[in-house]
Design a protein around this motif. Structure first.
Motif, short mmCIF file in Angstrom:
data_model
loop_
_atom_site.label_atom_id
_atom_site.label_comp_id
_atom_site.label_asym_id
_atom_site.label_seq_id
_atom_site.Cartn_x
_atom_site.Cartn_y
_atom_site.Cartn_z
N ASP A 273 0.93 -1.15 0.08
CA ASP A 273 -0.16 0.18 -0.23
C ASP A 273 0.73 1.20 -0.01
OD1 ASP A 273 1.26 -0.03 2.45
OD2 ASP A 273 -0.88 -0.12 3.55
N GLY A 274 2.27 1.14 -0.24
CA GLY A 274 2.97 2.34 -0.46
C GLY A 274 4.31 1.87 -0.67
N PRO A 275 5.38 2.96 -1.04
CA PRO A 275 6.94 2.64 -1.26
C PRO A 275 7.46 1.94 -0.07
CG PRO A 275 6.18 4.92 -1.63
CD PRO A 275 5.03 4.58 -0.87
N SER A 276 7.14 2.08 1.11
CA SER A 276 7.97 1.46 2.02
C SER A 276 7.62 0.02 2.24
CB SER A 276 7.73 2.22 3.40
OG SER A 276 7.90 3.54 3.56
N SER A 277 6.25 -0.17 2.24
CA SER A 277 5.82 -1.63 2.22
C SER A 277 6.34 -2.52 1.10
CB SER A 277 4.33 -1.76 2.71
OG SER A 277 3.70 -1.09 1.58
N ALA A 278 6.26 -1.68 -0.14
CA ALA A 278 6.61 -2.50 -1.18
C ALA A 278 8.19 -2.90 -1.28
CB ALA A 278 6.34 -1.58 -2.71
N ALA A 279 8.98 -1.78 -1.04
CA ALA A 279 10.38 -1.92 -0.64
C ALA A 279 10.69 -3.17 0.26
CB ALA A 279 11.21 -0.89 -0.43
N ALA A 280 9.71 -3.14 1.54
CA ALA A 280 10.21 -4.14 2.42
C ALA A 280 9.71 -5.55 1.83
CB ALA A 280 9.46 -4.00 3.63
N ALA A 281 8.73 -5.67 1.11
CA ALA A 281 8.42 -6.96 0.64
C ALA A 281 9.23 -7.51 -0.31
CB ALA A 281 7.02 -6.82 -0.09
N LYS A 282 9.99 -6.59 -0.93
CA LYS A 282 10.82 -6.89 -2.17
C LYS A 282 12.04 -7.49 -1.52
CE LYS A 282 13.72 -4.25 -3.54
NZ LYS A 282 15.20 -3.89 -3.71
N GLU A 283 12.77 -6.86 -0.29
CA GLU A 283 13.67 -7.41 0.19
C GLU A 283 13.71 -8.86 1.16
OE1 GLU A 283 16.99 -6.23 0.28
OE2 GLU A 283 16.11 -5.10 -1.20
N LEU A 284 12.32 -8.80 1.57
CA LEU A 284 12.29 -10.12 2.36
C LEU A 284 12.17 -11.24 1.39
CD1 LEU A 284 9.23 -9.11 4.93
CD2 LEU A 284 11.75 -9.98 5.44
N ARG A 285 11.70 -11.01 -0.01
CA ARG A 285 11.70 -11.95 -0.87
C ARG A 285 12.84 -12.40 -1.43
NH1 ARG A 285 6.03 -12.20 -4.42
NH2 ARG A 285 4.67 -11.71 -2.70
N SER A 286 13.68 -11.22 -1.35
CA SER A 286 15.20 -11.63 -1.79
C SER A 286 15.84 -12.44 -0.72
CB SER A 286 16.01 -10.27 -1.70
OG SER A 286 15.37 -9.47 -2.73
N TRP A 287 15.64 -12.38 0.49
CA TRP A 287 16.16 -13.39 1.31
C TRP A 287 15.84 -14.57 1.38
CZ3 TRP A 287 20.47 -12.56 3.99
CH2 TRP A 287 21.05 -11.43 4.19
N THR A 288 14.42 -14.82 1.11
CA THR A 288 13.77 -15.68 0.70
C THR A 288 13.75 -16.87 -0.40
OG1 THR A 288 11.61 -15.02 0.43
CG2 THR A 288 12.27 -15.53 2.90
N ARG A 289 14.01 -16.18 -1.50
CA ARG A 289 13.85 -16.41 -2.90
C ARG A 289 15.23 -16.73 -3.75
NH1 ARG A 289 8.20 -14.22 -5.59
NH2 ARG A 289 6.95 -15.38 -3.91
N ASP A 290 16.23 -15.75 -3.20
CA ASP A 290 17.41 -15.56 -3.95
C ASP A 290 18.19 -16.64 -3.29
OD1 ASP A 290 20.07 -15.14 -4.41
OD2 ASP A 290 19.43 -13.31 -5.48
#
Length: 607
Positions: A273-290
């Motif tokens: 729902d905003g830039p901060s939450s989008a960036a946070a979701a992207k980073e969490l997925r980096s740690w779990t998917r990369d």
């Protein structure tokens, strides 16, 4: 025809390898590292020959097992080993897989490490000469076959490791193995002491004789007894083992150079729902998917566990409370190049107005979410397990300071000292190899190990003197480090983002290359000594000064372990601690000042 093609390929690849080695000798920094590694290797090889000269065949077979283990696990920890000639370079040539793998195997012999291992394997000749002339003659083909098995085992291990890193469970397994290797290098003394003080030496020697690394010695001993059938069987076994490993390596090379590693699994789309939450979701997925991100996370936590649990072999529990803090320190070091790991994907952040702040804070929050709850749980459980009431205020003060310090340092370091690496979409079939800047990346890791550790100093001092009052000081210092260092990283990214992207895309600029030339203007011996000081200063400073000081202040002086200060008389303990601290700080000062003074050299003088 096939034999002629294999010979021609091998000859060409050997010439390419030697030409590349001659070119590497023009880099004084690489020459220093090669020289230091060769010296250490020759010392170990001489020790192996000395064991053989004593007639201690049980010790010799264990030593040969360690050499083979070094060939297998060494490249896994050192960025995939020496891949001067990558298989991808030859994927477009009409070469059969086994021809290419045979050529690469022969080319791999033309290096420093195989020559040193060949010297160590001369111990087989020394052992055989003590038995009979026939045994010494049998040792010659045995050492050649043993060397090729060492090299093939190393190449096969790297290939299998690369396959494992391409699946989640494999990445986890590889991280655990790597963590154990590094923890053993630091705390393996406990396992060695436990081994020496028990009656398992004979069992280990028997197991080493059964392993392939002991087959050459088995052939030599059988020849010494005059049992020629038993002498030939191990040699035939080495030939068959080498053939099987060569076939398996060839198959993995085909997979590496032809298989597509893209995933076609449908992923749940990001919702924010905003830039901060989008960036946070992207980073969490980096740690779990990369998989490399996940590999580093598992490695850091596993290292903390292994490092603090190995003394349990001696029934010592004094390190258990520090498993969580050790994991945080290693996690901060492994995450010290976040923007460098992103590579040219940084442009998506720079092209979005006002995204620097949310991106930096998201990376910090993701780090805390990944490592915070887990390390807190480990710290609480292991401190309770240790049963040391005096450790509670220390670890609960240090842990939040380390978490906040690491969360701030990883983004600041990533922005100020990013190291260009291979973009994620350009990674080779060997994920261990991240590009041409492995040395810089490792240097950054070492620096971060020190910086993250130092970030907990105020909380540790407060806990030592005021017990539980160290906890709020640790929380305060962690929050301040998280906020202030994050703010510095945001400002830097907003002001110098394009320059950072240029660095990650094109490498060093002309001015930065001149600075590197300035460092290379330092005399070789002085640069080698400075590198040694920076690499080993942590030994006298931390385990020989800081840790025994904590033990004395907390009343745990009975836990002597390998801490020199705890073995001397009471009035001299603090003198030894002070001396070790001065030595460690002096080594850091010498190494740092050596490179700092090189910056004052003019580009003209640097050449």
């Amino acid at each position: 025809m096939a034999l002629g093609l294999t010979y021609a390929t091998s000859h060409t690849l050997v010439r390419m390898r030697l030409s590349s080695f001659r070119h590497a000798l023009k880099d004084q920094n690489r020459v220093s590292w090669i020289g230091a590694g060769a010296f250490c290797g020759l010392v170990l090889a001489g020790g192996t020959i000395w064991v053989a000269a004593r007639g201690d065949n049980d010790g010799l077979v264990v030593a040969l097992g360690i050499w083979m283990l070094g060939w297998v696990v060494g490249p896994l920890f050192a960025g995939g080993g020496d891949e001067t000639l990558k298989p991808e370079y030859f994927s477009m040539l009409p070469l059969p897989p086994r021809t290419l793998s045979t050529g690469l195997l022969v080319a791999a012999v033309a290096g420093v490490a195989p020559v040193i291992s060949l010297v160590a394997l001369l111990s087989l000749v020394v052992a055989g000469a003590q038995l009979s002339v026939a045994a010494a003659l049998i040792a010659l083909p045995a050492l050649v076959l043993q060397l090729f098995c060492f090299i093939l085992a190393s190449r096969l291990a790297v290939a299998v490791y690369g396959v494992l890193l391409q699946v989640r469970s494999g990445a986890v397994l590889a991280a655990v193995v790597n963590a154990f290797i590094l923890a053993f290098a630091a705390q393996g003394w406990a396992l060695i002491v436990a081994y020496v003080s028990t009656d398992v030496q004979g069992t280990v020697a028997t197991a080493a004789r059964i392993a392939p690394s002991g087959w050459g010695l088995a052939a030599v001993e059988a020849a010494g007894r005059g049992d020629w059938l038993e002498a030939l069987l191990p040699l035939v076994g080495l030939v068959l083992l080498a053939a099987v490993m060569l076939i398996a390596w060839s198959a993995l090379l085909v997979r590496r150079t032809t298989a597509s590693h893209m995933s076609h699994k449908v992923r749940r789309p990001l919702s924010a729902d905003g830039p901060s939450s989008a960036a946070a979701a992207k980073e969490l997925r980096s740690w779990t998917r990369d998989l490399l991100y996940g590999h580093k996370a598992v490695f850091a936590v596993s290292y903390g566990l292994f490092f603090c649990m190995m003394p349990l072999a001696l029934k010592a529990t004094y390190m258990l409370p520090w498993a969580g803090p050790a994991a945080v320190i290693m996690a901060g070091a492994m995450a010290s190049n976040l923007y460098g790991a992103d590579g040219t994907a940084l442009w998506t952040t720079l092209m979005t107005p006002g995204s620097a702040g949310p991106d930096v804070r998201a990376r910090q929050r993701a780090f805390l979410l990944v490592f915070g709850p887990l390390t807190v749980l480990i710290t609480v459980l292991f401190t309770w397990w240790a049963g040391d009431a005096g450790a509670w205020p220390l670890v609960l003060s240090v842990l939040p300071a380390l978490l906040g310090g690491a969360a701030g340092l990883i983004v600041a370091c990533s922005v100020w000292a990013a190291v260009p690496t291979t973009d994620a979409h350009k990674r080779s079939g060997n994920p261990l190899n991240s590009g041409e800047n492995e040395g810089e990346t490792m240097g950054l890791v070492y620096v971060m190990l020190v910086l993250v550790s130092v970030s907990a100093a105020p909380a540790l001092v407060a806990a030592l003197y005021w017990s539980w009052w160290g906890v709020p000081i640790g929380l305060l210092s962690g929050v301040l480090a998280w906020w202030y260092l994050g703010r510095l990283a945001i400002n830097r990214l907003e002001q110098r983002g394009p320059e950072l992207l240029t660095l990650l895309r094109h490498g060093r600029t002309v001015e930065e290359a001149k600075k590197k030339a300035q460092y290379e203007s330092i005399p070789r011996w002085k640069r080698t000594l400075a590198g040694f000081c920076l690499g080993f200063a942590a030994i006298p400073l931390f385990p020989q000064a800081l840790v025994p000081a904590i033990f004395l202040l907390t009343g745990n002086a009975d836990t002597k372990s390998w801490f020199l200060a705890l073995y001397v008389a009471n009035p001299l303990r603090w003198l030894v601690i002070a001396g070790m601290a001065v030595l460690g700080l002096g080594m850091y000062a010498y190494g740092g000042l050596t490179y700092y003074n090189a910056r004052k050299v003019s580009p003209a003088e640097a050449g």
